[in-house]
Write a protein that holds these residues in place. Structure first.
Motif, PDB file in Angstrom:
ATOM      1  N   ILE A 103       0.941  -1.246   0.120  1.00 54.69           N
ATOM      2  CA  ILE A 103      -0.018  -0.161   0.019  1.00 54.69           C
ATOM      3  C   ILE A 103       0.876   1.157   0.052  1.00 54.69           C
ATOM      4  O   ILE A 103       0.722   2.392  -0.702  1.00 54.69           O
ATOM      5  CB  ILE A 103      -1.167   0.099   1.107  1.00 54.69           C
ATOM      6  CG1 ILE A 103      -2.005  -0.879   0.930  1.00 54.69           C
ATOM      7  CG2 ILE A 103      -1.695   1.478   1.498  1.00 54.69           C
ATOM      8  CD1 ILE A 103      -2.697  -1.397   2.427  1.00 54.69           C
ATOM      9  N   LYS A 104       2.004   1.178   0.879  1.00 55.21           N
ATOM     10  CA  LYS A 104       2.621   2.433   1.034  1.00 55.21           C
ATOM     11  C   LYS A 104       3.727   2.700  -0.093  1.00 55.21           C
ATOM     12  O   LYS A 104       3.767   3.975  -0.427  1.00 55.21           O
ATOM     13  CB  LYS A 104       3.448   2.346   2.326  1.00 55.21           C
ATOM     14  CG  LYS A 104       4.189   3.674   2.564  1.00 55.21           C
ATOM     15  CD  LYS A 104       4.620   3.511   3.901  1.00 55.21           C
ATOM     16  CE  LYS A 104       5.200   4.956   4.407  1.00 55.21           C
ATOM     17  NZ  LYS A 104       5.678   5.060   5.687  1.00 55.21           N
ATOM     18  N   GLU A 105       4.205   1.603  -0.794  1.00 62.32           N
ATOM     19  CA  GLU A 105       5.297   1.719  -2.012  1.00 62.32           C
ATOM     20  C   GLU A 105       4.634   1.591  -3.344  1.00 62.32           C
ATOM     21  O   GLU A 105       5.395   2.219  -4.043  1.00 62.32           O
ATOM     22  CB  GLU A 105       6.300   0.765  -1.517  1.00 62.32           C
ATOM     23  CG  GLU A 105       7.048   0.739  -0.166  1.00 62.32           C
ATOM     24  CD  GLU A 105       8.282  -0.384  -0.083  1.00 62.32           C
ATOM     25  OE1 GLU A 105       8.086  -0.889  -1.076  1.00 62.32           O
ATOM     26  OE2 GLU A 105       8.573  -0.269   1.096  1.00 62.32           O
ATOM     27  N   ASN A 106       3.294   1.453  -3.561  1.00 60.95           N
ATOM     28  CA  ASN A 106       2.666   1.262  -4.750  1.00 60.95           C
ATOM     29  C   ASN A 106       1.520   2.132  -4.656  1.00 60.95           C
ATOM     30  O   ASN A 106       0.531   1.427  -5.401  1.00 60.95           O
ATOM     31  CB  ASN A 106       2.541  -0.263  -5.291  1.00 60.95           C
ATOM     32  CG  ASN A 106       3.883  -1.128  -5.028  1.00 60.95           C
ATOM     33  OD1 ASN A 106       4.748  -1.039  -6.177  1.00 60.95           O
ATOM     34  ND2 ASN A 106       4.316  -1.750  -4.159  1.00 60.95           N
ATOM     35  N   GLN A 107       1.500   3.409  -4.320  1.00 64.66           N
ATOM     36  CA  GLN A 107       0.349   4.100  -4.486  1.00 64.66           C
ATOM     37  C   GLN A 107      -0.450   4.130  -5.877  1.00 64.66           C
ATOM     38  O   GLN A 107      -1.555   4.037  -6.049  1.00 64.66           O
ATOM     39  CB  GLN A 107       0.612   5.283  -3.928  1.00 64.66           C
ATOM     40  CG  GLN A 107       0.792   5.449  -2.318  1.00 64.66           C
ATOM     41  CD  GLN A 107       1.179   6.676  -1.830  1.00 64.66           C
ATOM     42  OE1 GLN A 107       0.442   7.759  -1.800  1.00 64.66           O
ATOM     43  NE2 GLN A 107       2.080   6.912  -0.949  1.00 64.66           N
ATOM     44  N   ALA A 108       0.620   4.344  -6.744  1.00 62.06           N
ATOM     45  CA  ALA A 108      -0.031   4.558  -8.197  1.00 62.06           C
ATOM     46  C   ALA A 108      -0.776   3.499  -8.581  1.00 62.06           C
ATOM     47  O   ALA A 108      -1.745   3.481  -9.329  1.00 62.06           O
ATOM     48  CB  ALA A 108       1.147   4.520  -9.210  1.00 62.06           C
ATOM     49  N   TYR A 109      -0.355   2.359  -8.147  1.00 62.25           N
ATOM     50  CA  TYR A 109      -0.956   0.979  -8.761  1.00 62.25           C
ATOM     51  C   TYR A 109      -2.508   0.996  -8.024  1.00 62.25           C
ATOM     52  O   TYR A 109      -3.369   0.632  -8.555  1.00 62.25           O
ATOM     53  CB  TYR A 109      -0.253  -0.327  -8.159  1.00 62.25           C
ATOM     54  CG  TYR A 109      -1.075  -1.577  -8.276  1.00 62.25           C
ATOM     55  CD1 TYR A 109      -1.242  -2.318  -9.659  1.00 62.25           C
ATOM     56  CD2 TYR A 109      -1.653  -2.365  -7.335  1.00 62.25           C
ATOM     57  CE1 TYR A 109      -2.121  -3.359  -9.455  1.00 62.25           C
ATOM     58  CE2 TYR A 109      -2.233  -3.338  -7.094  1.00 62.25           C
ATOM     59  CZ  TYR A 109      -2.537  -3.732  -8.360  1.00 62.25           C
ATOM     60  OH  TYR A 109      -3.390  -5.000  -8.515  1.00 62.25           O
ATOM     61  N   TRP A 110      -2.475   1.439  -6.674  1.00 64.10           N
ATOM     62  CA  TRP A 110      -3.751   1.135  -6.011  1.00 64.10           C
ATOM     63  C   TRP A 110      -4.652   2.501  -6.285  1.00 64.10           C
ATOM     64  O   TRP A 110      -5.929   2.047  -6.568  1.00 64.10           O
ATOM     65  CB  TRP A 110      -3.462   1.289  -4.374  1.00 64.10           C
ATOM     66  CG  TRP A 110      -2.873   0.373  -3.939  1.00 64.10           C
ATOM     67  CD1 TRP A 110      -1.401   0.340  -3.486  1.00 64.10           C
ATOM     68  CD2 TRP A 110      -3.487  -1.071  -3.766  1.00 64.10           C
ATOM     69  NE1 TRP A 110      -1.256  -0.916  -3.003  1.00 64.10           N
ATOM     70  CE2 TRP A 110      -2.368  -2.058  -3.111  1.00 64.10           C
ATOM     71  CE3 TRP A 110      -4.691  -1.529  -3.956  1.00 64.10           C
ATOM     72  CZ2 TRP A 110      -2.573  -3.175  -3.030  1.00 64.10           C
ATOM     73  CZ3 TRP A 110      -4.920  -2.835  -3.594  1.00 64.10           C
ATOM     74  CH2 TRP A 110      -3.804  -3.974  -3.215  1.00 64.10           C
ATOM     75  N   THR A 173      -6.995   7.938  -0.753  1.00 64.20           N
ATOM     76  CA  THR A 173      -8.020   9.110  -0.986  1.00 64.20           C
ATOM     77  C   THR A 173      -7.447  10.268  -0.103  1.00 64.20           C
ATOM     78  O   THR A 173      -7.504  11.205  -0.562  1.00 64.20           O
ATOM     79  CB  THR A 173      -9.367   8.480  -0.494  1.00 64.20           C
ATOM     80  OG1 THR A 173      -9.755   7.281  -1.112  1.00 64.20           O
ATOM     81  CG2 THR A 173     -10.419   9.683  -0.522  1.00 64.20           C
ATOM     82  N   LEU A 174      -7.135   9.932   0.955  1.00 66.75           N
ATOM     83  CA  LEU A 174      -6.564  10.636   2.089  1.00 66.75           C
ATOM     84  C   LEU A 174      -5.365  11.282   2.145  1.00 66.75           C
ATOM     85  O   LEU A 174      -4.644  12.127   2.581  1.00 66.75           O
ATOM     86  CB  LEU A 174      -7.221  10.460   3.473  1.00 66.75           C
ATOM     87  CG  LEU A 174      -8.710  10.552   3.783  1.00 66.75           C
ATOM     88  CD1 LEU A 174      -9.071   9.644   4.919  1.00 66.75           C
ATOM     89  CD2 LEU A 174      -9.344  11.604   3.388  1.00 66.75           C
ATOM     90  N   GLY A 175      -4.447  10.157   1.660  1.00 63.36           N
ATOM     91  CA  GLY A 175      -2.862  10.582   1.483  1.00 63.36           C
ATOM     92  C   GLY A 175      -2.333  10.826   2.916  1.00 63.36           C
ATOM     93  O   GLY A 175      -2.575   9.933   3.918  1.00 63.36           O
ATOM     94  N   LYS A 176      -1.457  11.643   2.931  1.00 59.66           N
ATOM     95  CA  LYS A 176      -0.678  11.606   4.426  1.00 59.66           C
ATOM     96  C   LYS A 176      -1.696  12.207   5.615  1.00 59.66           C
ATOM     97  O   LYS A 176      -1.114  12.119   6.743  1.00 59.66           O
ATOM     98  CB  LYS A 176       0.403  12.834   4.387  1.00 59.66           C
ATOM     99  CG  LYS A 176      -0.136  14.098   4.119  1.00 59.66           C
ATOM    100  CD  LYS A 176       0.746  15.284   3.723  1.00 59.66           C
ATOM    101  CE  LYS A 176       0.178  16.660   3.507  1.00 59.66           C
ATOM    102  NZ  LYS A 176       1.230  17.589   3.064  1.00 59.66           N
ATOM    103  N   ASP A 177      -2.820  12.535   5.247  1.00 60.69           N
ATOM    104  CA  ASP A 177      -3.934  12.689   6.456  1.00 60.69           C
ATOM    105  C   ASP A 177      -4.290  11.628   7.050  1.00 60.69           C
ATOM    106  O   ASP A 177      -4.971  11.418   7.981  1.00 60.69           O
ATOM    107  CB  ASP A 177      -5.027  13.760   5.831  1.00 60.69           C
ATOM    108  CG  ASP A 177      -4.499  14.904   5.536  1.00 60.69           C
ATOM    109  OD1 ASP A 177      -3.566  15.508   6.114  1.00 60.69           O
ATOM    110  OD2 ASP A 177      -4.885  15.786   4.542  1.00 60.69           O
TER     111      ASP A 177
END
Length: 197
Positions: A103-110, A173-177
């Motif tokens: 999840i953390k390292e492949n955000q573009a895929y998700w 959806t929320l990113g760093k938040d």
């Protein structure tokens, strides 16, 4: 200048394919699969359209390569041999840790997978690949919930996967938040333990 060796050609090929796939992943995720053309991918990647067609027969073929490649990364992160000596709850913790990395390292895929889920015609082409992987994952997890004493291990395995997917979706959806680490830790405390009625 000496001619390239077979190894050099393979390295160049790998670099080209990685560039194409990373660019396609980014554009498909941001613009959508239908709104992205092979020409746009080639332009952004700084290569010719012809080079893309050397590796992929179509845009759909490129998309399938992205999906199967991401699935393979997940398999690579989770070292199956290391799981044999672990207790069922430790195995589930390892699965969650692997999911966290994905999840953390492949955000573009998700982002891509999320956008594709709303495109029924595109998902139809990928349905068998995605469903086969989901069935495989669920079948793998069920025995661990059985060993942990859950009365309906199959439903628990589906819930386990759906909750992890939900965490991934919220993070995208929320990113760093979004409190990803805290959510993962809470998830592990809730789902990776023996059943108590």
């Amino acid at each position: 200048m000496s001619p390239r060796s077979k190894k050099q050609f393979e390295e160049l090929r790998d670099v080209s394919k990685n560039t194409i796939e990373e660019t396609a992943l980014e554009l498909f995720g941001h613009q959508g699969f239908k709104n992205t053309s092979i020409a746009q991918i080639a332009l952004k990647a700084g290569i010719s359209k012809g080079l893309i067609y050397n590796y992929y027969s179509s845009k759909a073929d490129l998309l399938r390569a992205l999906i199967t490649g991401a699935m393979s990364k997940g398999d690579d992160i989770l070292d199956m041999n290391s799981l044999e000596s672990l207790s069922p709850d430790e195995v589930l913790n390892q699965i969650v840790d692997a999911a966290y990395l994905l999840i953390k390292e492949n955000q573009a895929y998700w982002k891509l997978l999320t956008s594709l889920s709303f495109q029924a015609d595109v998902m139809e082409e990928l349905r068998e690949i995605i469903h086969a992987k989901a069935r495989q994952g669920t079948a793998f997890i069920i025995p661990f919930f059985e060993k942990l004493g859950y009365p309906d291990p199959e439903s628990q395995a589906f819930l386990f996967g759906a909750t992890l997917d939900g965490i991934g979706l919220h993070f995208i959806t929320l990113g760093k938040d979004y409190p990803l680490e805290k959510s993962i830790e809470t998830f592990k405390k809730t789902y990776c333990k023996p059943f108590h009625s």
